[in-house]
Design a protein around this motif. Structure first.
Motif, PDB file in Angstrom:
ATOM      1  N   GLY A  15       0.502  -1.304   0.003  1.00 58.65           N
ATOM      2  CA  GLY A  15       0.081  -0.001   0.053  1.00 58.65           C
ATOM      3  C   GLY A  15       0.813   1.251   0.144  1.00 58.65           C
ATOM      4  O   GLY A  15       0.422   2.303   0.427  1.00 58.65           O
ATOM      5  N   SER A  16       1.945   1.234  -0.598  1.00 59.81           N
ATOM      6  CA  SER A  16       2.701   2.557  -0.629  1.00 59.81           C
ATOM      7  C   SER A  16       2.255   3.361  -1.658  1.00 59.81           C
ATOM      8  O   SER A  16       2.292   4.597  -1.344  1.00 59.81           O
ATOM      9  CB  SER A  16       4.195   2.333  -1.139  1.00 59.81           C
ATOM     10  N   LEU A  18      -1.114   3.503  -2.207  1.00 58.20           N
ATOM     11  CA  LEU A  18      -2.410   3.939  -1.444  1.00 58.20           C
ATOM     12  C   LEU A  18      -1.969   5.044  -0.539  1.00 58.20           C
ATOM     13  O   LEU A  18      -2.380   6.283  -0.451  1.00 58.20           O
ATOM     14  CB  LEU A  18      -3.027   2.935  -0.454  1.00 58.20           C
ATOM     15  N   GLY A  91      -2.095  -1.742  -6.606  1.00 56.24           N
ATOM     16  CA  GLY A  91      -1.599  -2.922  -6.080  1.00 56.24           C
ATOM     17  C   GLY A  91      -2.562  -4.242  -6.108  1.00 56.24           C
ATOM     18  O   GLY A  91      -2.336  -4.940  -5.157  1.00 56.24           O
ATOM     19  N   ILE A 111      -2.411   1.258 -11.891  1.00 54.88           N
ATOM     20  CA  ILE A 111      -1.255   1.649 -11.992  1.00 54.88           C
ATOM     21  C   ILE A 111      -0.129   0.341 -12.239  1.00 54.88           C
ATOM     22  O   ILE A 111      -0.196  -0.826 -11.515  1.00 54.88           O
ATOM     23  CB  ILE A 111      -0.391   2.335 -10.898  1.00 54.88           C
ATOM     24  N   GLU A 182       6.487   5.919  -9.106  1.00 52.26           N
ATOM     25  CA  GLU A 182       4.999   5.598  -9.184  1.00 52.26           C
ATOM     26  C   GLU A 182       3.975   6.595  -8.489  1.00 52.26           C
ATOM     27  O   GLU A 182       3.212   6.995  -8.646  1.00 52.26           O
ATOM     28  CB  GLU A 182       4.759   4.107  -8.511  1.00 52.26           C
TER      29      GLU A 182
HETATM   30  C1  GRF Z   1       3.080  -1.198  -7.431  1.00 56.46           C
HETATM   31  O1  GRF Z   1       4.401  -1.388  -8.116  1.00 56.46           O
HETATM   32  C2  GRF Z   1       1.980  -1.042  -8.486  1.00 56.46           C
HETATM   33  O2  GRF Z   1       2.510  -0.494  -9.735  1.00 56.46           O
HETATM   34  C3  GRF Z   1       1.630  -2.593  -8.678  1.00 56.46           C
HETATM   35  O3  GRF Z   1       1.639  -3.368  -7.496  1.00 56.46           O
HETATM   36  C4  GRF Z   1       2.853  -2.531  -6.789  1.00 56.46           C
HETATM   37  C5  GRF Z   1       2.180  -2.161  -5.450  1.00 56.46           C
HETATM   38  O4  GRF Z   1       2.903  -1.424  -4.347  1.00 56.46           O
HETATM   39  N1  GRF Z   1       0.529  -2.726  -9.645  1.00 56.46           N
HETATM   40  P1  GRF Z   1       2.045  -0.813  -3.350  1.00 56.46           P
HETATM   41  O5  GRF Z   1       1.177  -1.800  -2.541  1.00 56.46           O
HETATM   42  O6  GRF Z   1       1.470   0.312  -3.724  1.00 56.46           O
HETATM   43  O7  GRF Z   1       3.256  -0.569  -2.308  1.00 56.46           O
END
Ligand code: GRF
Length: 199
Positions: A15-16, A18, A91, A111, A182
């Motif tokens: 959820g980074s 998020l 994610g 994303i 991102e």
């Molecule tokens: C991110 O790299 C996103 O692009 C992909 O899954 C990952 C999720 O990372 N779909 P996080 O949970 O937001 O940290």
């Protein structure tokens, strides 16, 4: 002042992304509010992030004997009950069927840490890194796109950005650089989208 755009965020893990959205909502950078964070995994750290921000955090698991369509209908009903303007996949690691997507046309945004038509699915950064090691590519990137159908990490583009891969990169350094990008690109893209749709 225009009303805040209403987001429901679907996650499966850390959820980074998020967190970047929550921070941008809290600072006023994004004229949006997150109504609910939903994870298909009970142990997603993103659920903790949501709770810490005082936002509803829901573990939405597939029930035993529930079909994919039944799950997607139940999820769509729950998401629709929040009356979101956008459903943000940050994610989310479960393919959404047309049963879900048809309820929210042009409103589901994903994303993906790769450029269009390259490395769809899981471990995209690792696969790009390996392709670089084989001399097949010298850059990768990030894309934000609408999700019109079940094809994975594919759909009308909202934004892309290229990320160079350097000879001294490790997988970890490349991952770190991509994640930082991102977070910026996702927030900026959502900001542009909100501006376009509220004027
Ligand atoms: C991110 O790299 C996103 O692009 C992909 O899954 C990952 C999720 O990372 N779909 P996080 O949970 O937001 O940290």
């Amino acid at each position: 002042m225009a009303a805040l755009s209403r987001f429901v965020v679907l996650i499966s893990g850390n959820g980074s992304n998020l967190q970047a959205i929550l921070d941008a909502c809290a600072s006023g950078e994004l004229a949006a509010s997150v109504l609910s964070v939903i994870s298909n995994k009970a142990d997603s750290y993103g659920l903790t992030r949501a709770r810490s921000a005082g936002i509803e955090a829901v573990h939405f698991a597939k029930l035993e004997n529930e079909t994919r369509n039944e799950f997607d209908t139940r999820l769509a009903n729950y998401v629709a009950s929040k009356q979101p303007d956008y459903i943000i996949l940050a994610g989310w690691m479960r393919i959404l069927s047309s049963t879900f997507l048809s309820v929210f046309p042009n409103r589901v945004i994903n994303i993906h840490p790769a450029l269009p038509d390259t490395f769809p699915g899981t471990h995209a950064i690792e696969r790009a890194y390996q392709a670089y090691q084989r001399g097949e590519i010298n850059h990768t990137g990030v894309m934000v796109h609408l999700v019109p159908d079940e094809s994975v990490d594919n759909g009308p583009l909202l934004s892309t950005e290229i990320v160079s891969i350097h000879p001294n990169d490790t997988l970890e350094s490349l991952e770190a650089r991509i994640h930082i990008l991102e977070h910026k690109l996702f927030v900026n893209t959502l900001k542009t989208l909100i501006k376009e749709t509220t004027h």
